[in-house]
Design an enzyme around this catalytic site. Structure first.
Site, PDB file in Angstrom:
ATOM      1  N   CYS A 146     -13.607  -0.393  -8.815  1.00  0.00           N
ATOM      2  CA  CYS A 146     -14.752   0.303  -8.217  1.00  0.00           C
ATOM      3  C   CYS A 146     -15.123   1.541  -9.034  1.00  0.00           C
ATOM      4  O   CYS A 146     -15.888   2.386  -8.563  1.00  0.00           O
ATOM      5  CB  CYS A 146     -14.452   0.682  -6.765  1.00  0.00           C
ATOM      6  SG  CYS A 146     -13.036   1.789  -6.559  1.00  0.00           S
ATOM      7  N   ASP A 182       0.847  -1.179   0.000  1.00  0.00           N
ATOM      8  CA  ASP A 182       0.000   0.000   0.000  1.00  0.00           C
ATOM      9  C   ASP A 182       0.889   1.237   0.000  1.00  0.00           C
ATOM     10  O   ASP A 182       2.017   1.215   0.516  1.00  0.00           O
ATOM     11  CB  ASP A 182      -0.922   0.027   1.223  1.00  0.00           C
ATOM     12  CG  ASP A 182      -2.145   0.897   0.992  1.00  0.00           C
ATOM     13  OD1 ASP A 182      -3.192   0.355   0.572  1.00  0.00           O
ATOM     14  OD2 ASP A 182      -2.052   2.125   1.197  1.00  0.00           O
TER      15      ASP A 182
END
Length: 398
Positions: free
Chosen positions: A339, A250
């Protein structure tokens, strides 16, 4: 009490008659009803060019989406009773679908409350009001949540960038009790600590729950790479279900600190390593080091936030999936998600397939999914069906 009227241009009522809830500014007959006469959040009745009532909602003359309907019944009263009824209906479905109080309680238009998102973390609620109309209704919404759910705390996370499109300021405030700085989400066999006031979105991504479960049959004794891991939702569950080694990646060190803590809390810290960095850079370094994985998860934030970004965003999805496949071993499993509601499901599948073709790798799509039942899809509003995920098997030759 009669509401002021918004009149549409000829033939611009078809989408609303099919059940959609949005009216765009270019669909309004501004000669008949000047948008400038309205204040953001005003309640209005929408009618066709022939004067047929189509429903009631709220208006924002500053937004491209000028009106959002809350009821197709022109006689409906947008007030406390309607909002309470919508919250009750939403809660009833979540309690039916889930055994524990961890879910998205309100999902905007799909739950009849456009511009409102509410996530539930046990007795704590985190809400976002993303439109001027829902901001005006905030006191009634909070009252309804208190009455129906009876939480101990409600935190308003109105710090999303989308509020700027409505001409709204950003802020974070507690409107009930003392919301905890962090809380614990229970999903499957695992527990995850998340930050409510400073985490991404409202703290946790409930929408990917079914896709996290979808991956678990493939992780036993596997080497797993979890890109865009946030606090470890995919990767830590993989470790808890028998993965030998999990690499979490991340860009946010803060998110990774939570991921490391979550790995320890779930007893899998010895199987997990965390790498802070840009996913493209990390993938390049892993490939250069000759590392290969049995399972790779690609779950980036939305790479296409506006329609005009489509081509650049699609190219980014293609590059990302190619880089991920390049570190995936033969007979490996790729979970690729998006998304971005602007990206069609078939376009994501094509991006993955073309990435495999460029690497001269065989590919089989073995499963696919979307958002969970706490993110219901409104059948007339394709924008509510935003999440898509594909599970693919990579082969050296096919």
């Amino acid at each position: 009490m009669s509401l002021p009227t918004i009149r549409l241009r000829p033939r611009e009522d078809r989408r609303l008659r099919a059940g959609h809830l949005w009216v765009f500014s270019n669909e309004i007959d501004c000669d008949a009803t000047a948008l400038t006469a309205f204040t953001p959040g005003d309640l209005v009745c929408v009618e066709s060019a022939r004067g047929r009532p189509l429903g009631v909602g709220y208006v924002n003359p500053k937004s491209l989406i000028s009106v959002r309907l809350m009821s197709a019944d022109p006689r409906a009263v947008i007030g406390r009773d309607l909002i309470v009824a919508r919250v009750q209906a939403a809660l009833a479905w979540r309690e039916r679908a889930f055994g524990q109080p961890f879910y998205r309680l309100i999902f905007g238009e799909a739950d009849g409350l456009p511009g409102l998102v509410v996530d539930r973390y046990g007795d704590a609620l985190v809400a976002q009001f993303t439109t001027a109309g829902m901001e005006c209704l905030k006191p009634l919404v909070i009252e309804a949540l208190e009455q129906v759910v009876r939480p101990t705390s409600i935190l308003i996370r109105n710090d999303t960038a989308s509020r700027a499109l409505e001409g709204l300021p950003t802020y974070v405030e507690a409107v009930l009790g003392e919301p905890p700085a962090e809380t614990t989400v229970i999903e499957g066999l695992c527990r995850f600590r998340v930050a409510l006031g400073a985490g991404q979105k409202t703290g946790w991504f409930y929408d990917q729950r079914p896709n996290r479960a979808r991956l678990l049959p493939y992780v036993t004794h596997a080497r797993v790479l979890d890109l865009f891991t946030y606090v470890g939702g995919f990767g830590i569950q993989a470790a808890a279900h028998g993965a030998d080694h999990v690499t979490l990646v991340d860009a946010s060190e803060r998110a990774l600190s939570y991921a490391r803590g979550n790995a320890a809390d779930n007893g899998v810290a010895g199987h997990v390593r965390a790498i802070q960095g840009d996913a493209f850079d990390v993938l390049r370094e892993l490939r250069g080091a000759g590392e290969r994985f049995d399972v790779v998860i690609v779950d980036p934030p939305a790479l296409i936030k506006r329609r005009k970004d489509y081509e650049a965003g699609l190219a980014a999805y293609q590059r990302l999936n190619e880089a991920a496949l390049a570190v995936l071993g033969d007979d490996g499993v790729l979970l690729s998600a998006s998304c971005s509601y602007h990206l069609e499901r078939h376009a994501l599948a094509r991006a993955v397939a073309e990435a495999a073709a460029r690497l001269k790798r065989g590919l089989q799509f073995v499963d696919e999914g979307g958002q969970g039942p706490d993110h219901p899809v409104h059948p007339a509003i394709p924008e509510t069906a935003y999440l898509k995920a594909f599970v693919a098997r990579s082969l050296s030759v096919l």
